[in-house]
Design a protein around this motif. Structure first.
Motif, short mmCIF file in Angstrom:
data_model
loop_
_atom_site.label_atom_id
_atom_site.label_comp_id
_atom_site.label_asym_id
_atom_site.label_seq_id
_atom_site.Cartn_x
_atom_site.Cartn_y
_atom_site.Cartn_z
N ALA A 87 0.82 -1.21 0.00
CA ALA A 87 0.00 0.00 0.00
C ALA A 87 0.86 1.26 0.00
CB ALA A 87 -0.94 0.00 1.20
N THR A 144 -7.32 -0.07 1.56
CA THR A 144 -7.26 -1.49 1.20
C THR A 144 -8.31 -2.23 2.01
OG1 THR A 144 -5.52 -1.83 2.85
CG2 THR A 144 -4.83 -1.44 0.59
N ALA A 149 -9.44 -2.61 -3.40
CA ALA A 149 -8.90 -1.36 -2.87
C ALA A 149 -9.56 -0.18 -3.57
CB ALA A 149 -7.39 -1.32 -3.07
#
Length: 175
Positions: A87, A144, A149
């Motif tokens: 991420a 997420t 996501a």
């Protein structure tokens, strides 16, 4: 003495009537109108604060929803295809891309980069050397979830501290 007493009584009566009128008006006033944005493609929902409205079309291709305020604030959302492995890296790449597309500042600096519950966020501030453009602010947030996501991009032009707090508040309220 008699006139002074009459004047005091009239002033007290006027204050009492004014106070009662204000209380009645405040209690009977309708609540401020707020809207709600639900984006089924991105899988998000947000209660819009006063002054924010859904936009008809996002100014950047691929975003499925947009909300705007009257002071130069904009938040766009889009689903991210496939799973996100890292991420922080994905957020940094998206922030770089959208800073080149939307900010185009003479000097762009990272002002915030941190992990948030369920994702990562990065904020950039752009400054311009010309006298026309005022500083701009860009926040990229990657949320997420279990199987998908969502990318949120918030833009503020011109950047002001109160507007920046309002933009951050809207972005963190998106679920």
């Amino acid at each position: 003495r008699r006139w002074a007493g009459v004047l005091v009584a009239l002033a007290a009566g006027a204050a009492l009537v004014t106070g009662a009128t204000m209380a009645v008006l405040r209690l009977t006033a309708p609540p401020p109108q707020t809207g709600r944005l639900s984006d089924a493609l991105a899988g998000i929902s947000v209660a819009l604060p006063q002054g924010w409205q859904p936009g008809p079309v996002a100014p950047v291709t691929g975003f499925t929803s947009v909300i705007r305020d009257g002071g130069g604030g904009l938040v766009m959302a889009r689903p991210v295809p496939g799973p996100v492995e890292n991420a922080k890296k994905a957020t940094a790449e998206a922030a770089e891309l959208y800073s080149r597309l939307l900010l185009k500042g003479d000097r762009v600096a990272i002002v915030d980069d941190r992990q948030i519950p369920g994702g990562h966020t990065r904020a950039l501030r752009a400054e311009y050397q010309d006298v026309v453009n005022r500083p701009a602010f860009l926040r990229v947030m990657l949320l997420t979830r279990d199987d998908k996501a969502v990318l949120l991009v918030g833009l503020l032009q011109p950047e002001e501290n109160t507007s920046r707090k309002a933009l951050d508040s809207v972005m963190t309220s998106i679920r």
